[in-house]
Design an enzyme around this catalytic site. Structure first.
Site, PDB file in Angstrom:
ATOM      1  CG  HIS A 181      21.234  25.597   1.664  1.00 43.39           C
ATOM      2  ND1 HIS A 181      22.403  26.230   1.194  1.00 43.39           N
ATOM      3  CD2 HIS A 181      21.522  24.285   1.775  1.00 43.39           C
ATOM      4  CE1 HIS A 181      23.292  24.877   0.939  1.00 43.39           C
ATOM      5  NE2 HIS A 181      22.716  23.948   1.379  1.00 43.39           N
ATOM      6  CB  ALA A 182      16.605  30.703   3.783  1.00 44.36           C
ATOM      7  CB  SER A 199      20.769  24.483   8.459  1.00 42.82           C
ATOM      8  OG  SER A 199      20.652  25.788   8.367  1.00 42.82           O
ATOM      9  CE  LYS A 200      14.583  21.735   3.310  1.00 43.85           C
ATOM     10  NZ  LYS A 200      14.423  20.601   3.989  1.00 43.85           N
ATOM     11  CE  LYS A 201      18.292  30.451  11.154  1.00 47.48           C
ATOM     12  NZ  LYS A 201      18.764  29.976  12.473  1.00 47.48           N
TER      13      LYS A 201
END
Ligand SMILES: [Zn+2]
Length: 312
Positions: A248-249, A244-246
């Site tokens: 990837h953060a 998820s974007k999370k």
């Protein structure tokens, strides 16, 4: 002995082009390493480009942080880092050329108007039904610039994923190259930048496989050479699910001392790319692991399937 001319001895030019919207993560490490090995094992150049066009999403300081992380991992890039945010005039020039050639047109449709008419949403988003193709309807204001696509199949041979084809009319329709209130589109910018830098080898994550036919289409329109494409398998979560974007953060460097663990991390990334680094490399420095990777790189061993990233 005569020296070969530039055309006889055309060097490979590859690149790594991250978006500084979050720190370098495992997926970007794989893309950095894959593009580096493919270019360097052929004796080529490896450029670095920051895809920082979408300024509202760009996080201040991240680009410098990425460069520092790459340096700690022993990567050395050729030439100056290119920042897309400083190249707007070239994108404008390219877009204007398309308008002059009547290959691009103003579109005044909102997303919901397109959604109402579009026959189907495709993997690549809504298929634009061509409402403004023959002129902006009088009640509409320009919201975007679209490039016309024709009823043809764009195919290419990916060095990892094999033959890939897309019927542009059916999968996206006339696509946006600029939004009136936003940046030039990714497809236009990468095509202009790769051509300007002489990039002839694009190695990147398979999440961009589906956008490649649109880029090849633009290369043809501008009469640019089409580079060789290699789309790398994606890093998934431990359960095989898409990150998820999370996820990837989460920075690659978080909780790690790259000066100490960088070599091991690179050796793990080599393994992810199907390479077989010897056990002795586990304790090697990042520079030593990269050196081994370049000397022993086997592109044919790169798997197609997405997989979790396993740390050695
Ligand atoms: Zn429209």
């Amino acid at each position: 002995m005569l020296k070969p001319t530039a055309t006889e001895n055309q060097s490979v030019i590859g690149r790594f082009a991250p978006s500084p919207t979050g720190p370098l993560h495992l997926g970007s490490l794989v893309a950095a390493l894959g593009s580096y090995l493919k270019a360097k094992s052929a004796g080529g150049l490896w450029y670095l480009r920051m895809e920082d066009l979408d300024l509202p999403r760009v996080v201040p300081g991240i680009a410098d942080d990425m460069l520092a992380t790459l340096e700690k991992l022993g990567f050395q890039w050729d030439g100056e880092v290119v920042y897309q945010s400083r190249r707007n005039e070239y994108y404008r020039e390219a877009a204007e050329q398309l308008v002059r050639r009547r290959l691009a047109y103003a579109c005044g449709c909102t997303r919901s108007e397109i959604a109402q008419i579009a026959s189907a949403a495709h993997d690549e988003g809504l298929v634009y039904p061509g409402i403004c193709r023959d002129g902006l309807p009088p009640e509409k204001v320009e919201r975007a610039l679209r490039v016309k696509v024709y009823d043809e199949v764009v195919s290419f041979e990916d060095c990892i994923m094999g033959r890939y084809s897309q019927h542009l009319t059916a999968s996206c329709g006339d696509f946006v190259i600029h939004r009136a209130d936003g940046p030039y589109a990714y497809h236009l910018a990468v095509v202009v930048d790769d051509a300007a830098a002489g990039v002839n080898q694009v190695v990147r994550g398979a999440d961009l496989l589906g956008s490649t036919p649109r880029q090849i289409y633009l290369q043809r329109v501008f009469q640019y050479e089409t580079p060789d494409y290699c789309h790398l398998p994606l890093v998934t979560g431990p359960d095989g699910a898409k990150l998820s974007k999370k996820d990837h953060a989460v920075s690659l460097a978080a909780g790690r001392d790259l000066a100490r663990d960088g070599g091991l991390l690179l050796a793990s990334a080599l393994r992810f790319l199907g390479q077989a680094p010897p056990a002795s490399l586990k304790d090697a420095s990042p520079a030593e692991v990269l050196h081994w990777g370049v000397a022993n790189f086997d592109a044919s061993a790169i798997p197609r399937a997405s997989a979790p990233f396993v740390e050695l």
